[in-house]
Design an enzyme around this catalytic site. Structure first.
Site, PDB file in Angstrom:
ATOM      1  N   TYR A 174      -0.993  -1.897 -12.152  1.00  0.00           N
ATOM      2  CA  TYR A 174      -2.444  -1.937 -12.362  1.00  0.00           C
ATOM      3  C   TYR A 174      -2.874  -1.361 -13.708  1.00  0.00           C
ATOM      4  O   TYR A 174      -3.923  -0.715 -13.815  1.00  0.00           O
ATOM      5  CB  TYR A 174      -3.171  -1.223 -11.208  1.00  0.00           C
ATOM      6  CG  TYR A 174      -2.800  -1.805  -9.852  1.00  0.00           C
ATOM      7  CD1 TYR A 174      -3.198  -3.098  -9.521  1.00  0.00           C
ATOM      8  CD2 TYR A 174      -2.026  -1.102  -8.936  1.00  0.00           C
ATOM      9  CE1 TYR A 174      -2.842  -3.661  -8.307  1.00  0.00           C
ATOM     10  CE2 TYR A 174      -1.668  -1.664  -7.712  1.00  0.00           C
ATOM     11  CZ  TYR A 174      -2.085  -2.933  -7.409  1.00  0.00           C
ATOM     12  OH  TYR A 174      -1.732  -3.483  -6.209  1.00  0.00           O
ATOM     13  N   GLU A 196       4.365  -6.481   1.531  1.00  0.00           N
ATOM     14  CA  GLU A 196       3.873  -6.839   0.200  1.00  0.00           C
ATOM     15  C   GLU A 196       3.689  -5.628  -0.704  1.00  0.00           C
ATOM     16  O   GLU A 196       2.579  -5.331  -1.132  1.00  0.00           O
ATOM     17  CB  GLU A 196       2.519  -7.548   0.335  1.00  0.00           C
ATOM     18  CG  GLU A 196       2.578  -8.769   1.206  1.00  0.00           C
ATOM     19  CD  GLU A 196       1.209  -9.360   1.492  1.00  0.00           C
ATOM     20  OE1 GLU A 196       1.143 -10.585   1.626  1.00  0.00           O
ATOM     21  OE2 GLU A 196       0.219  -8.607   1.574  1.00  0.00           O
ATOM     22  N   PRO A 197       4.745  -4.912  -1.010  1.00  0.00           N
ATOM     23  CA  PRO A 197       4.586  -3.776  -1.915  1.00  0.00           C
ATOM     24  C   PRO A 197       4.292  -4.257  -3.334  1.00  0.00           C
ATOM     25  O   PRO A 197       4.903  -5.210  -3.815  1.00  0.00           O
ATOM     26  CB  PRO A 197       5.950  -3.084  -1.860  1.00  0.00           C
ATOM     27  CG  PRO A 197       6.916  -4.173  -1.506  1.00  0.00           C
ATOM     28  CD  PRO A 197       6.147  -5.146  -0.638  1.00  0.00           C
ATOM     29  N   GLY A 216       0.776  -1.228   0.000  1.00  0.00           N
ATOM     30  CA  GLY A 216       0.000   0.000   0.000  1.00  0.00           C
ATOM     31  C   GLY A 216       0.809   1.280   0.000  1.00  0.00           C
ATOM     32  O   GLY A 216       0.247   2.363   0.141  1.00  0.00           O
ATOM     33  N   TYR A 257     -11.666   4.467 -10.649  1.00  0.00           N
ATOM     34  CA  TYR A 257     -11.497   5.279  -9.442  1.00  0.00           C
ATOM     35  C   TYR A 257     -11.254   6.758  -9.696  1.00  0.00           C
ATOM     36  O   TYR A 257     -10.916   7.484  -8.758  1.00  0.00           O
ATOM     37  CB  TYR A 257     -10.275   4.859  -8.615  1.00  0.00           C
ATOM     38  CG  TYR A 257      -9.788   3.462  -8.591  1.00  0.00           C
ATOM     39  CD1 TYR A 257     -10.439   2.491  -7.818  1.00  0.00           C
ATOM     40  CD2 TYR A 257      -8.627   3.097  -9.256  1.00  0.00           C
ATOM     41  CE1 TYR A 257      -9.933   1.203  -7.732  1.00  0.00           C
ATOM     42  CE2 TYR A 257      -8.119   1.802  -9.168  1.00  0.00           C
ATOM     43  CZ  TYR A 257      -8.781   0.864  -8.407  1.00  0.00           C
ATOM     44  OH  TYR A 257      -8.295  -0.397  -8.318  1.00  0.00           O
ATOM     45  N   ARG A 311      -8.165   2.532 -14.869  1.00  0.00           N
ATOM     46  CA  ARG A 311      -8.116   3.132 -13.532  1.00  0.00           C
ATOM     47  C   ARG A 311      -8.865   4.465 -13.428  1.00  0.00           C
ATOM     48  O   ARG A 311      -9.394   4.785 -12.383  1.00  0.00           O
ATOM     49  CB  ARG A 311      -6.669   3.271 -13.048  1.00  0.00           C
ATOM     50  CG  ARG A 311      -6.010   1.910 -12.819  1.00  0.00           C
ATOM     51  CD  ARG A 311      -4.665   2.007 -12.116  1.00  0.00           C
ATOM     52  NE  ARG A 311      -4.785   2.467 -10.747  1.00  0.00           N
ATOM     53  CZ  ARG A 311      -4.464   3.674 -10.314  1.00  0.00           C
ATOM     54  NH1 ARG A 311      -3.980   4.575 -11.154  1.00  0.00           N
ATOM     55  NH2 ARG A 311      -4.609   3.997  -9.059  1.00  0.00           N
ATOM     56  N   ARG A 368       2.305  -1.789  -6.113  1.00  0.00           N
ATOM     57  CA  ARG A 368       2.361  -0.544  -6.868  1.00  0.00           C
ATOM     58  C   ARG A 368       3.734   0.140  -6.784  1.00  0.00           C
ATOM     59  O   ARG A 368       4.295   0.568  -7.786  1.00  0.00           O
ATOM     60  CB  ARG A 368       1.304   0.396  -6.281  1.00  0.00           C
ATOM     61  CG  ARG A 368       1.133   1.706  -7.027  1.00  0.00           C
ATOM     62  CD  ARG A 368       0.255   2.665  -6.194  1.00  0.00           C
ATOM     63  NE  ARG A 368      -0.970   2.039  -5.708  1.00  0.00           N
ATOM     64  CZ  ARG A 368      -2.100   1.983  -6.394  1.00  0.00           C
ATOM     65  NH1 ARG A 368      -2.192   2.553  -7.567  1.00  0.00           N
ATOM     66  NH2 ARG A 368      -3.167   1.371  -5.893  1.00  0.00           N
ATOM     67  N   CYS A 415     -16.189   1.836 -26.596  1.00  0.00           N
ATOM     68  CA  CYS A 415     -17.556   2.305 -26.727  1.00  0.00           C
ATOM     69  C   CYS A 415     -18.222   2.461 -25.376  1.00  0.00           C
ATOM     70  O   CYS A 415     -19.167   1.738 -25.035  1.00  0.00           O
ATOM     71  CB  CYS A 415     -18.327   1.337 -27.612  1.00  0.00           C
ATOM     72  SG  CYS A 415     -17.560   1.231 -29.222  1.00  0.00           S
ATOM     73  N   GLU A 416     -17.715   3.362 -24.579  1.00  0.00           N
ATOM     74  CA  GLU A 416     -18.267   3.733 -23.275  1.00  0.00           C
ATOM     75  C   GLU A 416     -17.967   5.205 -23.102  1.00  0.00           C
ATOM     76  O   GLU A 416     -16.824   5.622 -23.291  1.00  0.00           O
ATOM     77  CB  GLU A 416     -17.530   3.007 -22.128  1.00  0.00           C
ATOM     78  CG  GLU A 416     -17.655   1.513 -22.107  1.00  0.00           C
ATOM     79  CD  GLU A 416     -19.035   1.027 -21.698  1.00  0.00           C
ATOM     80  OE1 GLU A 416     -19.734   1.759 -20.972  1.00  0.00           O
ATOM     81  OE2 GLU A 416     -19.409  -0.069 -22.133  1.00  0.00           O
TER      82      GLU A 416
HETATM   83  C1  LIG Z   1      -3.092  -5.251  -3.395  1.00  0.00           C
HETATM   84  C2  LIG Z   1      -2.436  -5.855  -2.240  1.00  0.00           C
HETATM   85  C3  LIG Z   1      -1.111  -5.528  -1.953  1.00  0.00           C
HETATM   86  C4  LIG Z   1      -0.333  -4.517  -2.731  1.00  0.00           C
HETATM   87  O1  LIG Z   1      -0.831  -3.232  -2.629  1.00  0.00           O
HETATM   88  P1  LIG Z   1      -0.031  -2.022  -3.341  1.00  0.00           P
HETATM   89  O2  LIG Z   1      -0.846  -0.841  -3.046  1.00  0.00           O
HETATM   90  O3  LIG Z   1       0.039  -2.338  -4.782  1.00  0.00           O
HETATM   91  O4  LIG Z   1       1.327  -1.979  -2.705  1.00  0.00           O
HETATM   92  C5  LIG Z   1      -0.508  -6.184  -0.904  1.00  0.00           C
HETATM   93  N1  LIG Z   1      -1.173  -7.114  -0.159  1.00  0.00           N
HETATM   94  C6  LIG Z   1      -2.455  -7.438  -0.409  1.00  0.00           C
HETATM   95  C7  LIG Z   1      -3.117  -8.455   0.406  1.00  0.00           C
HETATM   96  C8  LIG Z   1      -3.124  -6.828  -1.455  1.00  0.00           C
HETATM   97  O5  LIG Z   1      -4.397  -7.144  -1.690  1.00  0.00           O
END
Ligand SMILES: *Cc1c(COP(=O)(O)O)cnc(C)c1O
Length: 433
Positions: A391, A291-292, A249, A335, A331, A294, A362-363
């Site tokens: 993404y 878990e990076p 995140g 969003y 995206r 993005r 076509c949207e």
């Molecule tokens: C999407 C997700 C991530 C990665 O999020 P980023 O914003 O891309 O870093 C990590 N862990 C889990 C469980 C996710 O669903």
């Protein structure tokens, strides 16, 4: 501003990525085209590895969130950089294994994994399944028993933290489809039941509070609550959870207004808290995973389009239509995500117009951006959208039977095609009759 240190402008006034001329690459491969700076991806991987080593030592694994950008070649890069990976489907797991990625560095996420996917993961002997709910726990126990295995699991907790980000990408609050809640005791009951299953080994707890977060406070707060939970489990169940996975995140720069912290600062914000909490509650220092997704790939990528028409609607707005759209980047439609855009052939020209960039699908909602500042633009110009490494390719579709664009990686200024452009034949390949 070019938002990423991958990008620059050469003596012809052309945009460059990783030292390669974007105009030349667009001519060579055609548009729409995804281009990624492999050196930038590797630099970011090294930043994560070194930040965790400095802040935490050796007991860690950085698990790249595959869903941000998942191709065989990406797993080769990750493996060489010492990363693990998280997958959220059988398809991502299959891609990783086919790329030769070590299965003992893969964890499997998702709020509704199928029995077939769980069996695939257990047979492949991946590192861990991150369990989302009680039904899944039971199902894993059953399948593991059938296979004569013990499944390593962590489980996903909603720590009840507001991540100060877009509602659609918030996941840490109680009203979320992901995981079990902390504040109503659900998570505690979950540990109790996990400990009673014969073919389950509980290793860790996981949380992921959302995406595109700049503020360090929610990460620190989540780490604090998770450690409190580990302490409660130890005190009341005499079981010490040994792994703490704090999710991803970390925010990146899409536009000038975005101001992400350094990887080091982001990592330090939670390792300090985990250490302090371990001391406070007399716990061993856990094995930490993050878990990076993005932040590993977004700023390393751009998408290049060709403008087909410029439609000025007097006193209303000007539509600039390009040869891609929601099929390669949904995206904005999903969003309202903001991007920076540049004309690669005249990358230094001062913007003089405010336009809406529309896709070819076509949207009416198929836009790539509104209120985009560009120099005077005309049919035939190239247009680049920046920070599209995450993404975009992974969310691409064949809506309108539009073939997905290729992915080119640039390393040391040299380009290499890593995913080919889809053909019309590819598109009909599953149509049986
Ligand atoms: C999407 C997700 C991530 C990665 O999020 P980023 O914003 O891309 O870093 C990590 N862990 C889990 C469980 C996710 O669903």
């Amino acid at each position: 501003m070019l938002v990423s240190d991958s990008l620059s402008v050469n003596s012809c006034g052309h945009l460059t990525i990783g030292g390669a001329d974007v105009v030349t690459l667009a001519k060579k491969y055609g548009t729409p085209l995804y281009i990624m700076d492999e050196d930038k991806i590797r630099r970011t991987c090294k930043e994560y590895m070194s930040a965790l080593t400095k802040c935490w030592g050796e007991k860690f694994l950085v698990q790249y969130a595959s869903k941000a950008f998942c191709t065989k070649y990406m797993y080769k890069i990750l493996d060489e950089e010492g990363f693990g990976a998280d997958v959220v489907s059988g398809g991502e797991l299959y891609t990783a294994l086919k790329a030769g990625f070590p299965s003992n560095k893969i964890v499997f996420h998702g709020n509704n994994k199928t029995a077939e996917e769980l069996r695939f993961a257990l047979e492949a002997e991946i590192r861990e399944i991150i369990v989302d709910n009680a039904e899944e726990l039971e199902l894993i126990n059953e399948i593991a028993a059938e296979l004569g295995k013990v499944a390593n699991i962590s489980f996903r907790i909603k720590p009840g933290v507001d991540a100060h980000t877009h509602d659609f990408v918030k996941t840490g609050q109680i009203d979320s489809k992901f995981g079990v809640a902390l504040e109503n005791g659900e998570a505690f009951d979950f540990v109790k039941s996990a400990l009673s299953y014969k073919n389950i080994k509980l290793c860790g707890v996981h949380c992921h509070i959302g995406s595109q977060i700049f503020d360090p406070e929610p990460f620190a707060h989540a780490a604090e609550l998770m450690m409190e939970f580990i302490a409660k489990v130890k005190a009341e169940l005499d079981f010490e959870v040994s792994e703490l996975n704090l999710g991803g995140g970390f925010g990146i720069r899409y536009t000038e207004e975005d101001d992400p912290r350094s990887v080091y600062d982001a990592v330090k914000s939670f390792t300090d808290v985990v250490r302090a909490q371990a001391e406070k509650y007399d716990l061993s220092l856990p094995f930490i995973s993050i878990e990076p997704g993005r932040s590993v790939v977004a700023e390393a990528g751009i998408t290049v389009y060709t403008v087909g028409s410029v439609k000025e609607i007097k006193d209303i707005r000007t539509y600039v239509s390009v040869d891609g759209g929601m099929t390669d980047n949904p995206r904005y439609a999903l969003y309202g995500s903001k991007y920076t855009m540049v004309l690669p052939e005249r990358a230094e020209e001062t913007p003089t117009e405010i336009v809406t960039v529309a896709g070819r699908n076509c949207e009416s909602g198929d836009l790539l951006g509104e209120n985009i500042h560009l120099p005077a633009v005309k049919a035939g110009d190239l247009l680049a959208v920046l920070s599209t490494g995450a993404y975009n390719y992974s969310m691409a579709s064949n809506y309108n039977r539009v073939p997905r664009p290729p992915v080119v990686m640039v390393k040391n200024g040299v380009d290499k095609l890593v995913v080919k452009r889809e053909t019309y034949e590819d598109i009909i390949s599953n149509d049986l009759i």
